[in-house]
Design an enzyme around this catalytic site. Sequence first.
Site, PDB file in Angstrom:
ATOM      1  CG  HIS A  70      53.304  57.766  12.543  1.00 47.03           C
ATOM      2  ND1 HIS A  70      54.563  58.219  12.895  1.00 47.03           N
ATOM      3  CD2 HIS A  70      52.924  58.508  11.479  1.00 47.03           C
ATOM      4  CE1 HIS A  70      54.914  59.189  12.072  1.00 47.03           C
ATOM      5  NE2 HIS A  70      53.939  59.385  11.198  1.00 47.03           N
ATOM      6  CG  ASP A  80      50.457  58.179  18.219  1.00 48.43           C
ATOM      7  OD1 ASP A  80      50.045  59.357  18.223  1.00 48.43           O
ATOM      8  OD2 ASP A  80      51.138  57.698  17.292  1.00 48.43           O
ATOM      9  CD  GLN A 114      46.518  61.462  12.057  1.00 44.40           C
ATOM     10  OE1 GLN A 114      45.539  62.127  11.715  1.00 44.40           O
ATOM     11  NE2 GLN A 114      47.695  61.615  11.486  1.00 44.40           N
ATOM     12  CE  LYS A 138      50.232  64.145  12.798  1.00 40.24           C
ATOM     13  NZ  LYS A 138      50.737  64.110  11.434  1.00 40.24           N
ATOM     14  CB  CYS A 198      55.437  57.473   8.933  1.00 42.75           C
ATOM     15  SG  CYS A 198      56.433  58.763   8.236  1.00 42.75           S
TER      16      CYS A 198
HETATM   17  N1  PLP Z   1      51.496  59.229  15.309  1.00 46.14           N
HETATM   18  C1  PLP Z   1      50.607  59.315  14.316  1.00 46.14           C
HETATM   19  C2  PLP Z   1      49.420  58.408  14.314  1.00 46.14           C
HETATM   20  C3  PLP Z   1      50.794  60.243  13.304  1.00 46.14           C
HETATM   21  O1  PLP Z   1      49.916  60.329  12.311  1.00 46.14           O
HETATM   22  C4  PLP Z   1      51.931  61.090  13.337  1.00 46.14           C
HETATM   23  C5  PLP Z   1      52.194  62.063  12.260  1.00 46.14           C
HETATM   24  O2  PLP Z   1      51.835  61.857  11.122  1.00 46.14           O
HETATM   25  C6  PLP Z   1      52.819  60.971  14.420  1.00 46.14           C
HETATM   26  C7  PLP Z   1      52.568  60.037  15.378  1.00 46.14           C
HETATM   27  C8  PLP Z   1      54.023  61.845  14.539  1.00 46.14           C
HETATM   28  O3  PLP Z   1      53.661  63.152  14.784  1.00 46.14           O
HETATM   29  P1  PLP Z   1      54.778  64.307  14.714  1.00 46.14           P
HETATM   30  O4  PLP Z   1      55.502  64.108  13.418  1.00 46.14           O
HETATM   31  O5  PLP Z   1      53.977  65.548  14.737  1.00 46.14           O
HETATM   32  O6  PLP Z   1      55.645  64.147  15.880  1.00 46.14           O
END
Ligand code: PLP
Length: 406
Positions: free
Chosen positions: A122, A199, A202, A225, A364
């Site tokens: 992401h 990360d 998810q 999430k 993203c």
């Molecule tokens: N990493 C992954 C795999 C994500 O799906 C997301 C959000 O969609 C993020 C990071 C970023 O999370 P946040 O926007 O809650 O900081």
Amino acid sequence: MYDIEKIRSDFPILSRQVNGKPLTYLDNGASAQKPKVVIDTITRAYADEYSNVHRGLHYLSNLSTDRYESVRGTVARFLNAAHEDHIIFNSGTTEGINMVAYSWAMPRLEVGDEIILSVMEHHANIVPWHFLRERQGVTLKWVDVAEDGSLDPQTVIDAIGPKTKLVSITHCSNVLGTVVDVKAITQGAHAKGVPVLVDGSQGAVHMPVDVQDIGCDFYAITGHKLYGPSGSGAIYVHPDRMHEMRPFMGGGDMIKDVSKDHITYNDPPMMFEAGTPGIVETIGLGAALTYLMEIGMSNIAEYEAGLRDYAIQRFKALNWLNIQGQATGKSAIFSFTLQGAAHPHDISTILDKKGVAVRAGHHCAGPLMDHLGVTATCRASFGLYNTKTDVDTLVDALELANELFA
Ligand code: PLP
């Protein structure tokens, strides 16, 4: 027993209608809905117990501080961290990864050092590392996924060279649903002396996480999430890495003592939490994680695997549906396009008319979109309250979209 009716009744929004149809919420990968216990906890925190934390000596400040600080232990239990002091609160995964970039990586990495990323990261796990590329001459080294969207841990380990300083990798792809064997990657990376950031945005939503078993150095989660409030989150940091970090945000709470020519930092993790935090957001996160632990993350994983298998079986009959990502053991996250010229935005609009909420766009994940050779997909991402009926409703709506665009 997984009491799906009870679970659904815990989420007030699930009983509403959208466009005259019962809501079928399949945009959990973007943000999940909140159970009543989270909503009630937030209301109570503001209505009865609110004050700033850490600073006051009065009753409400102490109460607020207790409520807020107790969440550190809840997050530690959720991730099976060895100690609650290994948890730093933040506003979500984006902040968590940026903190590692600024506090740990920037003071250490030099021109020519490498950071390894997979193509399915992401942007939150890409852009902070581009900062290091732009500002410090660090090289980003990309590892591809296989045709089916799986990631062989050995390809990541093999990419590690003498200049590699960090592997930063997702636990679960937000586009493909691929689950990455982060434990194998961590073992291989550590054997070469390289730390690993996971990360868990998810991953932590769909399966039990044990940071001690994974052995990783950093594990970032995001509250919204995890059925908690937006603007809440945390990152697990191994104590060895925590001691290597320098705070990048300065302000109240992260210092013990400030004079005109001297500062003394607070002890970690407080040293990395400058300013008034998301007090109520964090308290709400605690309620969400407690709720998840009461259901049991293994039970959630098992239930969602059943949904995933049912969805795969239903999708098989739709020969005009292109599903991206077929890795074994993937999470119930499905990105797709329809054969023909239908744009994912138009497909999602048709689905919306049927009360089905999905996401459309690049999610993203620019490098992954390039890798897949698409500019956008639709994504249906399932959560703990979804049902086989939701899969059926999605399939009916997709059939309608396919007829309209055929
Ligand atoms: N990493 C992954 C795999 C994500 O799906 C997301 C959000 O969609 C993020 C990071 C970023 O999370 P946040 O926007 O809650 O900081």
